[in-house]
Design a protein around this motif. Structure first.
Motif, PDB file in Angstrom:
ATOM      1  N   VAL A 173     -51.850  19.594  86.448  1.00  0.00           N
ATOM      2  CA  VAL A 173     -50.868  20.622  86.080  1.00  0.00           C
ATOM      3  C   VAL A 173     -49.691  20.537  87.049  1.00  0.00           C
ATOM      4  CG1 VAL A 173     -50.442  23.098  85.851  1.00  0.00           C
ATOM      5  CG2 VAL A 173     -52.649  22.141  85.165  1.00  0.00           C
ATOM      6  N   SER A 174     -48.492  20.740  86.549  1.00  0.00           N
ATOM      7  CA  SER A 174     -47.290  20.689  87.380  1.00  0.00           C
ATOM      8  C   SER A 174     -47.006  22.058  87.988  1.00  0.00           C
ATOM      9  CB  SER A 174     -46.098  20.229  86.539  1.00  0.00           C
ATOM     10  OG  SER A 174     -44.921  20.201  87.317  1.00  0.00           O
ATOM     11  N   TYR A 175     -46.680  22.059  89.274  1.00  0.00           N
ATOM     12  CA  TYR A 175     -46.286  23.274  89.991  1.00  0.00           C
ATOM     13  C   TYR A 175     -44.949  23.029  90.675  1.00  0.00           C
ATOM     14  CZ  TYR A 175     -51.085  24.980  89.439  1.00  0.00           C
ATOM     15  OH  TYR A 175     -52.290  25.399  88.924  1.00  0.00           O
ATOM     16  N   VAL A 211     -44.931  28.667  93.478  1.00  0.00           N
ATOM     17  CA  VAL A 211     -45.890  28.494  94.573  1.00  0.00           C
ATOM     18  C   VAL A 211     -45.291  29.048  95.859  1.00  0.00           C
ATOM     19  CG1 VAL A 211     -47.159  26.840  95.995  1.00  0.00           C
ATOM     20  CG2 VAL A 211     -46.939  26.463  93.527  1.00  0.00           C
ATOM     21  N   LYS A 212     -46.027  29.933  96.525  1.00  0.00           N
ATOM     22  CA  LYS A 212     -45.557  30.538  97.775  1.00  0.00           C
ATOM     23  C   LYS A 212     -45.888  29.667  98.979  1.00  0.00           C
ATOM     24  CE  LYS A 212     -45.814  34.889 100.381  1.00  0.00           C
ATOM     25  NZ  LYS A 212     -46.445  36.243 100.440  1.00  0.00           N
ATOM     26  N   THR A 213     -47.136  29.190  99.067  1.00  0.00           N
ATOM     27  CA  THR A 213     -47.550  28.337 100.176  1.00  0.00           C
ATOM     28  C   THR A 213     -48.515  27.253  99.691  1.00  0.00           C
ATOM     29  OG1 THR A 213     -49.430  29.763 100.769  1.00  0.00           O
ATOM     30  CG2 THR A 213     -47.331  30.175 101.896  1.00  0.00           C
ATOM     31  N   ILE A 214     -48.576  26.165 100.448  1.00  0.00           N
ATOM     32  CA  ILE A 214     -49.528  25.071 100.225  1.00  0.00           C
ATOM     33  C   ILE A 214     -50.280  24.854 101.530  1.00  0.00           C
ATOM     34  CG2 ILE A 214     -49.833  22.658  99.585  1.00  0.00           C
ATOM     35  CD1 ILE A 214     -47.043  22.770  98.290  1.00  0.00           C
ATOM     36  N   ASP A 215     -51.610  24.858 101.459  1.00  0.00           N
ATOM     37  CA  ASP A 215     -52.419  24.615 102.650  1.00  0.00           C
ATOM     38  C   ASP A 215     -53.416  23.501 102.376  1.00  0.00           C
ATOM     39  OD1 ASP A 215     -51.957  26.774 104.878  1.00  0.00           O
ATOM     40  OD2 ASP A 215     -51.853  27.867 102.977  1.00  0.00           O
ATOM     41  N   HIS A 274     -49.551  23.053 106.531  1.00  0.00           N
ATOM     42  CA  HIS A 274     -49.139  24.287 105.862  1.00  0.00           C
ATOM     43  C   HIS A 274     -47.673  24.167 105.483  1.00  0.00           C
ATOM     44  CE1 HIS A 274     -48.700  28.629 105.104  1.00  0.00           C
ATOM     45  NE2 HIS A 274     -47.596  28.566 105.840  1.00  0.00           N
ATOM     46  N   LEU A 275     -47.373  24.389 104.208  1.00  0.00           N
ATOM     47  CA  LEU A 275     -45.990  24.373 103.730  1.00  0.00           C
ATOM     48  C   LEU A 275     -45.655  25.715 103.107  1.00  0.00           C
ATOM     49  CD1 LEU A 275     -47.301  21.312 102.822  1.00  0.00           C
ATOM     50  CD2 LEU A 275     -44.854  20.952 102.451  1.00  0.00           C
ATOM     51  N   GLU A 276     -44.386  26.090 103.182  1.00  0.00           N
ATOM     52  CA  GLU A 276     -43.908  27.335 102.600  1.00  0.00           C
ATOM     53  C   GLU A 276     -42.749  27.054 101.661  1.00  0.00           C
ATOM     54  OE1 GLU A 276     -42.854  29.907 105.824  1.00  0.00           O
ATOM     55  OE2 GLU A 276     -44.884  29.991 106.648  1.00  0.00           O
ATOM     56  N   SER A 277     -42.594  27.917 100.680  1.00  0.00           N
ATOM     57  CA  SER A 277     -41.484  27.816  99.751  1.00  0.00           C
ATOM     58  C   SER A 277     -40.336  28.696 100.249  1.00  0.00           C
ATOM     59  CB  SER A 277     -41.919  28.266  98.358  1.00  0.00           C
ATOM     60  OG  SER A 277     -40.806  28.362  97.491  1.00  0.00           O
ATOM     61  N   HIS A 278     -39.168  28.086 100.459  1.00  0.00           N
ATOM     62  CA  HIS A 278     -38.001  28.837 100.946  1.00  0.00           C
ATOM     63  C   HIS A 278     -36.735  28.351 100.255  1.00  0.00           C
ATOM     64  CE1 HIS A 278     -39.754  31.231 104.189  1.00  0.00           C
ATOM     65  NE2 HIS A 278     -40.486  30.177 104.501  1.00  0.00           N
TER      66      HIS A 278
END
Length: 224
Positions: free
Chosen positions: A73-75, A80-84, A97-101
């Motif tokens: 699935v594409s995101y 998406v708020k964060t990726i861990d 850890h990544l964040e969406s900004h």
């Protein structure tokens, strides 16, 4: 000669297959926190840094429920708020850890231009945070070169936008000047003079220790 050619091809292909077989699928195992607060576990199939023609990096990726890649699935950074990463690569998991900004990408004609994307947190103090990501080096593109560099940006406390200030080891305050032209031009002038007066030694130090840039910004606010 033909036998040698096919032998080389066989060795290269075998090495690639072996490398794929040895890769631990848990290296691609992530947990997403979506903007609605729900979480999703899965395995990344195409990464946010995978390059595609006319597609901006760090904005989208695909995820499958299992490591087999089925039902991917594409995101994107909008949902998406964060990726861990589940499997940590360091004791503190800093770069897992990544964040969406929202990241500024201003020009004189479009001073408010920005895009939401994924970034890593590098460091912070009471005046703001510094983020980084890997992206296309726009300065080299102007010279006819195409390469990927690490880009650093700053988000001051009270602001919601990350503003780039360094690409590779080259510091440029153009984006900050456009972003803060009306709201805080004194800050950019102070940082500019401080960085210029430091010469190459200071530039090299900031390139290896980005926190110093944030410390210089703190100097400005402490003087006010």
């Amino acid at each position: 000669m033909n036998k040698l050619f096919f032998l080389i091809i066989f060795i290269v292909v075998s090495a690639c297959v072996l490398a794929q077989e040895k890769r631990d699928p848990e290296n691609d195992h992530v947990r997403l926190t979506l903007t609605d607060g729900s979480t999703v576990d899965g395995y990344v199939q195409t990464y946010w840094v995978d390059g595609k023609l006319f597609k901006r990096m760090n904005t989208s990726f695909t995820l499958s429920p299992g490591p087999d890649g089925n039902n991917a699935v594409s995101y994107n950074a909008d949902n998406v708020k964060t990726i861990d990463f589940v499997k940590k690569t360091s004791a503190d998991g800093k770069y897992d850890h990544l964040e969406s900004h929202i990241v500024a990408n201003p020009s004189l004609l479009k001073p408010k231009r920005a895009v939401r994307q994924f970034v890593y947190v590098e460091c912070e103090n009471e005046v703001g945070k510094i983020y980084w990501w890997n992206g296309v080096d726009s300065q080299n593109m102007q010279l006819g070169k195409m390469n990927i560099s690490t880009i650093y940006g700053i988000c001051l406390s009270g602001d919601s936008v990350v503003v780039p200030f360094m690409t590779g080891n080259v510091i440029s305050l153009n984006a900050m000047r456009i972003r803060y032209k009306k709201t805080n031009p004194e800050l950019v002038d102070y940082v500019d003079k401080r960085v210029l007066s430091g010469g190459k030694r200071l530039w090299d130090t900031i390139a290896s220790e980005p926190m110093l840039f944030l410390d210089i910004c703190r100097e400005f606010f402490n003087k006010k």
